[in-house]
Design an enzyme around this catalytic site. Structure first.
Site, PDB file in Angstrom:
ATOM      1  N   HIS A  59      -4.844   8.031  -2.528  1.00  0.00           N
ATOM      2  CA  HIS A  59      -3.741   9.027  -1.206  1.00  0.00           C
ATOM      3  C   HIS A  59      -4.626   7.551  -0.131  1.00  0.00           C
ATOM      4  O   HIS A  59      -3.951   7.502   0.487  1.00  0.00           O
ATOM      5  CB  HIS A  59      -4.003  10.370  -1.371  1.00  0.00           C
ATOM      6  CG  HIS A  59      -3.272  10.875  -2.417  1.00  0.00           C
ATOM      7  ND1 HIS A  59      -2.744  11.745  -2.849  1.00  0.00           N
ATOM      8  CD2 HIS A  59      -2.291   9.914  -2.881  1.00  0.00           C
ATOM      9  CE1 HIS A  59      -1.858  11.975  -3.901  1.00  0.00           C
ATOM     10  NE2 HIS A  59      -1.840  10.822  -4.307  1.00  0.00           N
ATOM     11  N   SER A 112       2.603   7.291  -5.008  1.00  0.00           N
ATOM     12  CA  SER A 112       2.071   8.446  -3.783  1.00  0.00           C
ATOM     13  C   SER A 112       0.923   7.565  -2.818  1.00  0.00           C
ATOM     14  O   SER A 112       1.727   7.492  -1.002  1.00  0.00           O
ATOM     15  CB  SER A 112       1.926   9.473  -4.623  1.00  0.00           C
ATOM     16  OG  SER A 112       0.039   9.292  -5.227  1.00  0.00           O
TER      17      SER A 112
END
Length: 190
Positions: A139, A119
């Protein structure tokens, strides 16, 4: 079949998707020994296992995690790949992945829990902000790494001139050209 490329401008997106799925199958075949495969574990990184910073981007905690990351990559990958070209696409992807896991530097510095997943390389989903147990530092690191890599390697198209036949000539002004003294060739668009 026509002689067209079967990947249709998304070759590396498909390869990265396949790599993520194949690594997940390998994880299942080894009964989920995620830590052995290279999840980001700060104490092991501190002992010199720096390869975990990159390897963890190909590992997934469960099928849902894999599916969300593959869906995200499939959604944004082809557009980025066709706009920026395969080399820049891969450079941004891997810089973001490593930055997620080296943002992993951010993940390593600010998040003590183990983490894995693509991610950060994909960009980091907003849903992570709404859930517990999500490595949001990773992230954020992926976002910062992707923005920095994209700014540095481009493309950054600037209109240079118009040809006699009306085609607009653009030149890529990404900072890497100036730093590495790389010769640029103008592109033409109608």
């Amino acid at each position: 079949m026509s002689g067209k490329d079967p990947f249709n401008g998304r070759k590396w997106t498909e390869i990265l998707l396949a790599a993520n799925v194949l690594f997940y199958i390998a994880q299942l075949a080894t009964q989920g020994k995620l830590l052995l495969w290279g999840a980001k574990i700060n104490s092991l990184i501190e002992k010199g296992q720096l390869w975990r910073l990159a390897m963890s981007s190909f590992l997934h905690a469960n099928t849902g995690h894999l599916l969300v990351n593959c869906y995200s990559l499939n959604s944004v990958g082809p557009t980025v790949e066709s706009f920026s070209g395969p080399r820049r696409f891969l450079a941004v992807y891997f810089i973001s992945a490593i930055y997620k896991k080296s943002g992993s530097a951010m993940s390593y510095w600010f998040c003590r829990m183990p983490s894995e997943g693509a991610s950060g390389a994909i960009f980091g989903l907003v849903i992570g902000l709404l859930s517990t147990g999500i490595d949001n530092w990773g992230h954020l690191g992926g976002l910062v790494g992707g923005v920095a890599a994209s700014w540095f390697i481009g493309p950054a198209w600037k209109h240079e001139s118009t040809s006699r036949d009306g085609r607009r000539l653009f030149i890529d002004t990404a900072p890497m050209y100036k730093l590495f003294k790389i010769k640029r060739v103008p592109k033409q668009w109608k």
